[in-house]
Design a protein around this motif. Structure first.
Motif, PDB file in Angstrom:
ATOM      1  N   SER A  67       0.763  -1.145  -0.105  1.00  0.00           N
ATOM      2  CA  SER A  67       0.068   0.003   0.131  1.00  0.00           C
ATOM      3  C   SER A  67       0.971   1.217   0.026  1.00  0.00           C
ATOM      4  N   PRO A  68       1.019   2.100  -1.120  1.00  0.00           N
ATOM      5  CA  PRO A  68       1.634   3.282  -1.063  1.00  0.00           C
ATOM      6  C   PRO A  68       1.372   4.321  -0.018  1.00  0.00           C
ATOM      7  N   VAL A  69       2.281   5.066   0.427  1.00  0.00           N
ATOM      8  CA  VAL A  69       2.076   6.238   1.158  1.00  0.00           C
ATOM      9  C   VAL A  69       2.663   7.263   0.505  1.00  0.00           C
ATOM     10  N   VAL A  70       2.362   8.586   0.783  1.00  0.00           N
ATOM     11  CA  VAL A  70       2.601   9.929   0.292  1.00  0.00           C
ATOM     12  C   VAL A  70       4.131  10.133   0.526  1.00  0.00           C
ATOM     13  N   ARG A 139      -3.911  -2.089   2.051  1.00  0.00           N
ATOM     14  CA  ARG A 139      -4.147  -1.951   0.701  1.00  0.00           C
ATOM     15  C   ARG A 139      -5.482  -2.104   0.249  1.00  0.00           C
ATOM     16  N   TYR A 142      -6.600   1.589   0.726  1.00  0.00           N
ATOM     17  CA  TYR A 142      -5.923   2.432  -0.236  1.00  0.00           C
ATOM     18  C   TYR A 142      -6.731   2.170  -1.596  1.00  0.00           C
ATOM     19  N   ASP A 146      -8.862   5.595  -3.265  1.00  0.00           N
ATOM     20  CA  ASP A 146      -8.345   5.804  -4.501  1.00  0.00           C
ATOM     21  C   ASP A 146      -9.259   5.593  -5.641  1.00  0.00           C
ATOM     22  N   ARG A 156      -4.727  10.612 -10.507  1.00  0.00           N
ATOM     23  CA  ARG A 156      -3.476  10.025  -9.674  1.00  0.00           C
ATOM     24  C   ARG A 156      -2.305  10.603 -10.454  1.00  0.00           C
ATOM     25  N   ASP A 160       3.953  10.197  -7.791  1.00  0.00           N
ATOM     26  CA  ASP A 160       3.504   9.746  -6.324  1.00  0.00           C
ATOM     27  C   ASP A 160       2.027   9.302  -6.263  1.00  0.00           C
ATOM     28  N   CYS A 162      -0.200   8.429  -4.107  1.00  0.00           N
ATOM     29  CA  CYS A 162      -0.832   9.000  -3.299  1.00  0.00           C
ATOM     30  C   CYS A 162      -1.218  10.646  -3.283  1.00  0.00           C
ATOM     31  N   THR A 163      -0.813  11.069  -4.549  1.00  0.00           N
ATOM     32  CA  THR A 163      -1.335  12.524  -4.894  1.00  0.00           C
ATOM     33  C   THR A 163      -2.160  12.756  -5.977  1.00  0.00           C
ATOM     34  N   TYR A 164      -3.031  13.431  -5.686  1.00  0.00           N
ATOM     35  CA  TYR A 164      -3.934  13.628  -7.017  1.00  0.00           C
ATOM     36  C   TYR A 164      -4.278  14.987  -7.304  1.00  0.00           C
TER      37      TYR A 164
END
Length: 169
Positions: A67-70, A139, A142, A146, A156, A160, A162-164
């Motif tokens: 699971s990604p993080v910023v 996950r 997320y 998402d 997205r 990154d 986690c950045t939109y």
């Protein structure tokens, strides 16, 4: 504990089923915490049902857990932009965040100790939603967050995940 079970029931976290032949169940336990206010006074007692995720088997109980993080640099850039352009920054907190993810795998768990439904003690819980302790819980959350953000029209960023960004035309 009753409050926690009622929240899990409202969230439709599991169905009681007979354990399919050849499948194994995962245990669970209660984790207790004392919540205190700013003056260190007891505010309330908290109980959380946690799955014994260490018993999960890869390719049976879970496939992917990443699971990604910023990224820290992204966070710094956002703070810098807010400072330079005098923007207002908001944050939010989702209560019981990990309980909102939808599970893709079939996972079976014992009924919580002391709370087995009368007359259904031989049944197990087939999890529909993620629970604390499962390896794939972050996950699942997320993916749900998402899909919601993307449904609002945000894109997205490839640099990154986690950045939109919302583009106005």
């Amino acid at each position: 504990m009753q409050e926690e079970l009622e929240a899990l029931d409202r969230n439709k976290t599991w169905d009681l089923v007979t354990l399919p032949q050849g499948r194994k169940f995962i245990g669970n336990r209660w984790v207790y915490k004392i919540k205190r206010d700013g003056n260190n006074q007891v505010e309330r007692y908290r109980a959380r049902l946690v799955v014994k995720g260490y018993a999960q088997k890869e390719d049976i109980d879970f496939n992917e857990i990443f699971s990604p993080v910023v990224q820290l640099n992204t966070f710094r850039v956002v703070l810098a932009l807010c400072a330079v352009f005098d923007l207002h920054l908001e944050q939010l907190d989702v209560k019981t965040v990990f309980l909102h993810g939808d599970l893709e795998e079939e996972i079976y768990m014992l009924q919580p100790e002391g709370f087995a439904e009368i007359g259904k003690e031989n049944l197990v819980c087939r999890l529909k939603k993620s629970l604390y302790g499962l390896k794939q819980t972050p996950r699942c959350w997320y993916k749900r967050l998402d899909s919601y953000i993307v449904s609002l029209g945000y894109n997205r960023l490839s640099a990154d995940p986690c950045t939109y960004c919302l583009t106005y035309i």
